[in-house]
Design a protein around this motif. Structure first.
Motif, short mmCIF file in Angstrom:
data_model
loop_
_atom_site.label_atom_id
_atom_site.label_comp_id
_atom_site.label_asym_id
_atom_site.label_seq_id
_atom_site.Cartn_x
_atom_site.Cartn_y
_atom_site.Cartn_z
N ARG A 157 35.12 -9.26 41.26
CA ARG A 157 35.23 -8.39 40.10
C ARG A 157 33.92 -8.37 39.32
O ARG A 157 33.10 -9.30 39.38
CB ARG A 157 36.36 -8.83 39.18
CG ARG A 157 37.69 -8.94 39.88
CD ARG A 157 38.83 -8.73 38.93
NE ARG A 157 38.95 -7.32 38.58
CZ ARG A 157 39.96 -6.81 37.86
NH1 ARG A 157 40.91 -7.59 37.42
NH2 ARG A 157 40.02 -5.53 37.58
N GLU A 165 39.88 -11.36 31.43
CA GLU A 165 41.15 -11.75 32.04
C GLU A 165 41.60 -13.09 31.49
O GLU A 165 41.01 -14.13 31.79
CB GLU A 165 41.00 -11.79 33.57
CG GLU A 165 40.74 -10.41 34.17
CD GLU A 165 40.47 -10.47 35.65
OE1 GLU A 165 40.22 -11.57 36.19
OE2 GLU A 165 40.52 -9.41 36.29
N SER A 167 44.00 -14.95 32.18
CA SER A 167 44.46 -15.93 33.16
C SER A 167 43.30 -16.77 33.69
O SER A 167 43.51 -17.86 34.23
CB SER A 167 45.17 -15.23 34.32
OG SER A 167 44.30 -14.32 34.97
N ARG A 168 42.07 -16.27 33.55
CA ARG A 168 40.89 -17.04 33.98
C ARG A 168 40.42 -17.96 32.85
O ARG A 168 40.15 -19.14 33.06
CB ARG A 168 39.75 -16.10 34.37
CG ARG A 168 40.05 -15.25 35.59
CD ARG A 168 38.85 -14.40 35.94
NE ARG A 168 39.15 -13.45 37.01
CZ ARG A 168 39.09 -13.75 38.30
NH1 ARG A 168 38.70 -14.94 38.69
NH2 ARG A 168 39.39 -12.84 39.21
#
Length: 279
Positions: A157, A165, A167-168
């Motif tokens: 990405r 993001e 979640s990262r």
């Protein structure tokens, strides 16, 4: 809009309610779009009324009211939400109130102009499950330099998109991602898996620097004036922005290129073509 610096500023501003006892939780009368409150307000009130607040914490872009029972009220501002202990910007967009006693602040308020914010009451077990379900990465101000690249460097990405993001890594949003990458001299469209260790070190370094500096300035109040701190005052980090919302201006770093605006993942990105070369 509130990102980690704004939410941390809110948290610090309302931290004085720790030790207070909740009299009641109320969904305030509002003719605007209703925000999501879970569980239903009468059930939520039944669980928190009479309970003492142990601390005020932050989880990424959320303010967390932790009670002595282990239950937590999670307040997620999303686009235009504010957590306040004083009169809100307007009465018509007030969404939620905790009435308090044994505290200098008589109430904690959640205000939201667009109505996209959310409030949830989680048990200790539910909260721990949320921490471990993979939807939220480590906090951007708590992750180590060693662990930081591993959250990103196998991804194909674009780096600006990946930084958003949650979640990262939790806490970085659109404003600060542009500022971080500008100072790190990394092109926002560079692929994560093509960045060098040196580039990841710079991104980590400026993540910490930008976020901590923005917190000292109590966040960024943009031209729409929506974001306010817990006392309904403006932040000042918007005056320190180097590229965000400065398209067409001369780059303050190199003095050669102009700040450009592109769109990534439906969000505006600002960068300097001269400083942030795409290799």
């Amino acid at each position: 809009m509130p990102e980690l610096p704004e939410v941390e500023t809110m948290r610090r501003g309302v931290a004085g309610i720790a030790g207070a006892t909740i009299i009641a939780a109320e969904r305030t009368p509002c003719a605007k779009r209703p925000i999501q409150i879970k569980p239903r307000i009468d059930h939520l009130n039944k669980r928190v009324a009479g309970v003492k607040i142990a601390s005020v914490d932050r989880l990424g872009k959320r303010v967390v009211i932790r009670m002595e029972t282990g239950d937590r009220i999670i307040m997620e501002p999303r686009m235009t939400g504010l957590v306040l202990v004083t009169d809100p910007p307007t009465d018509e967009h007030l969404r939620f109130r905790l009435r308090l006693k044994k505290c200098k602040h008589k109430e904690l308020l959640f205000w939201d102009r667009r109505g996209l914010g959310q409030i949830a009451l989680l048990s200790e077990k539910q909260y721990q499950a949320k921490l471990s379900d993979g939807s939220l990465g480590p906090d951007a101000l708590e992750i180590s330099r060693k662990d930081f690249p591993g959250r990103f460097n196998s991804s194909r990405r674009e780096v600006k998109v990946a930084l958003l993001e949650q979640s990262r890594i939790a806490g970085i949003g659109n404003i600060y991602a542009s500022e971080i990458l500008h100072l790190a001299h990394v092109h926002p469209q560079a692929r994560c898996d093509r960045l060098s260790k040196k580039q990841w070190d710079r991104i980590f370094e400026f993540t910490v620097e930008v976020l901590e500096t923005a917190i000292r300035h109590e966040g960024s109040t943009l031209s729409d004036g929506t974001y306010r701190n817990a006392l309904n005052d403006e932040g000042s980090y918007q005056n320190e922005h180097r590229v965000y919302d400065r398209a067409g201006e001369t780059c303050p770093s190199c003095g050669k290129g102009n700040v450009l605006r592109i769109v990534q993942a439906q969000r505006s990105t600002f960068y300097c073509k001269a400083c942030q070369k795409k290799r």
